[in-house]
Design a protein around this motif. Structure first.
Motif, short mmCIF file in Angstrom:
data_model
loop_
_atom_site.label_atom_id
_atom_site.label_comp_id
_atom_site.label_asym_id
_atom_site.label_seq_id
_atom_site.Cartn_x
_atom_site.Cartn_y
_atom_site.Cartn_z
N LEU A 81 0.72 -1.26 0.08
CA LEU A 81 0.04 0.04 -0.19
C LEU A 81 0.89 1.19 0.05
CD1 LEU A 81 -2.79 -1.10 2.52
CD2 LEU A 81 -3.03 -0.87 0.07
N ALA A 82 1.91 1.27 0.73
CA ALA A 82 2.91 2.29 0.81
C ALA A 82 3.49 2.57 -0.57
CB ALA A 82 3.87 2.11 1.83
N CYS A 104 2.31 1.85 -3.36
CA CYS A 104 1.21 2.34 -4.32
C CYS A 104 0.91 3.61 -4.28
CB CYS A 104 -0.02 1.48 -4.34
SG CYS A 104 -0.04 -0.10 -4.88
N GLU A 105 0.82 4.23 -3.11
CA GLU A 105 0.76 5.45 -2.58
C GLU A 105 2.08 6.64 -3.18
OE1 GLU A 105 -1.46 8.65 -1.64
OE2 GLU A 105 -2.00 6.61 -1.56
N LYS A 106 2.92 6.01 -3.05
CA LYS A 106 4.22 6.74 -3.40
C LYS A 106 4.22 6.78 -4.80
CE LYS A 106 7.27 5.97 0.57
NZ LYS A 106 8.50 5.55 1.09
N LYS A 123 1.72 6.80 -6.97
CA LYS A 123 0.66 7.59 -7.25
C LYS A 123 1.04 9.21 -7.10
CE LYS A 123 -4.47 8.82 -6.45
NZ LYS A 123 -5.42 8.63 -5.66
N ALA A 124 1.83 9.32 -5.77
CA ALA A 124 2.04 10.90 -5.86
C ALA A 124 3.30 11.17 -6.71
CB ALA A 124 2.83 10.90 -4.43
N ASP A 178 -10.26 -1.38 -1.73
CA ASP A 178 -9.56 -0.54 -1.28
C ASP A 178 -8.52 0.03 -2.08
OD1 ASP A 178 -8.73 1.04 0.95
OD2 ASP A 178 -6.85 -0.27 0.94
N LYS A 216 -8.85 3.87 -3.72
CA LYS A 216 -7.61 4.74 -3.55
C LYS A 216 -7.00 5.16 -4.86
CE LYS A 216 -6.48 3.20 0.88
NZ LYS A 216 -5.41 2.57 1.76
N TYR A 230 -5.49 3.48 -7.10
CA TYR A 230 -4.39 2.93 -7.82
C TYR A 230 -4.26 2.12 -9.01
CZ TYR A 230 -2.98 3.79 -2.62
OH TYR A 230 -2.67 4.25 -1.62
#
Length: 311
Positions: free
Chosen positions: A59-60, A62-64, A66-67, A124, A128, A130
């Motif tokens: 998850l971390a 994927c978030e990075k 996307k950012a 989820d 988000k 992703y």
């Protein structure tokens, strides 16, 4: 055929398990494909991330990504089947291979809390943002090409992904690599997912003895090497030379030697009429993840009717 030609020594226990039904072997394996995350190394480098081992790490990552302006996960589910791995792995990583086998056999319902949990893990990721927009508009190769161009960072796909090397213009293990689906619950037994392709002999075959001889020949090193050259797959015969494989296939081979369980992907693990119901459900879910409970209820009704039709 297995006993007469000592084939039990040629194949791994996991492959033999896949060839066995009700204690008897019915199948001569020719190719082994494995589903995993194939990722663009440059995209991961741009976002400053490395392959995750746990769900929290995933998850971390994927978030990075996307950012950093990179689509974390490419999915092309126009033909429905590419989405199946997103039920297969979350379910296997949380409920385990025995429960998943019961679901595939119609012994537990799609509304079971364990199935719901797997869908919620998938939901989820969709919520988000992703995944690429509108996955049902793309096929698997188009989604995989997004990874090749760097538009997306990774895709959950079988080792046939490597067949796109020439089309994308990169080299396995250099521009891209792979990692297994992350661990969600460390207490759940590890399990690989993918198709094992091969041949069977018809019960009423016109030339049964000749057919048995062919099966034995197909188990040999030369035929197994030929079947797997350039496909991205691994030969089930353990004696096929490592020189047959590229660097990434050798990594897959080493990993699979450590995994105790094998599960056929969804559309090969449950009867075809049931698989049709499920594959339709996955496509609906990708478009409308908020309706997942309604979709699961409809899937259970459809799967139940399909199983009853087989009786």
């Amino acid at each position: 055929v297995y006993e007469k030609n000592d084939l039990n020594t040629l194949f791994s226990e996991a492959v033999i398990q896949g060839a066995t039904y009700s204690g008897k072997k019915y199948f001569l394996p020719l190719t082994v494909h494995y589903a995993a995350f194939f990722y663009n190394k440059a995209a991961f480098g741009k976002a400053g991330v490395t392959p995750p081992k746990t769900w929290e790490e995933f998850l971390a990552v994927c978030e990075k990504l996307k950012a950093a302006g990179i689509v974390p996960i490419a999915l092309g589910s126009r033909e429905r089947w590419p989405a199946q791995f997103w039920l297969d792995y979350p379910l296997l990583r949380t409920a385990g291979p025995e429960f998943r086998a019961e679901l595939m056999a119609g012994k537990v319902p799609y509304t079971d809390p364990k199935v719901v949990k797997a869908f919620e893990l998938w939901k989820d990721l969709l919520d988000k943002g992703y995944f690429n927009a509108d996955p049902n508009a793309y096929d698997w190769a188009e989604a995989s090409t997004m990874v090749g161009t760097g538009e997306a960072a990774m895709t959950l796909m079988g080792t046939w992904f490597m067949q796109l090397d020439e089309q994308i213009g990169w080299k396995a293990g250099e521009e891209y690599d792979f990692f297994p689906f992350p661990v969600v619950d460390a207490a759940v037994a590890d399990c690989a997912v993918g198709p094992i392709d091969g041949v069977v002999l018809a019960k009423e075959a016109a030339a049964k003895e000749a057919g048995k001889a062919v099966l034995a020949k197909l188990a040999g090193v030369a035929p197994q090497t030929a079947f797997n050259t350039g496909s991205g797959a691994l030969a089930p015969n353990k004696n096929v030379a490592d020189t047959t494989y590229n660097a990434l296939q050798l990594k897959v081979k080493a990993l699979l030697a450590t995994i105790p369980n094998w599960a056929f992907n969804y559309d090969l693990a449950t009867p075809p009429p049931v698989a049709d119901v499920g594959l339709d459900a996955f496509a609906k879910f990708v478009d409308s993840p908020g309706d997942y409970m309604k979709i699961l209820e409809e899937t259970e009704a459809g799967a139940k009717a399909a199983f009853e039709g087989l009786e």
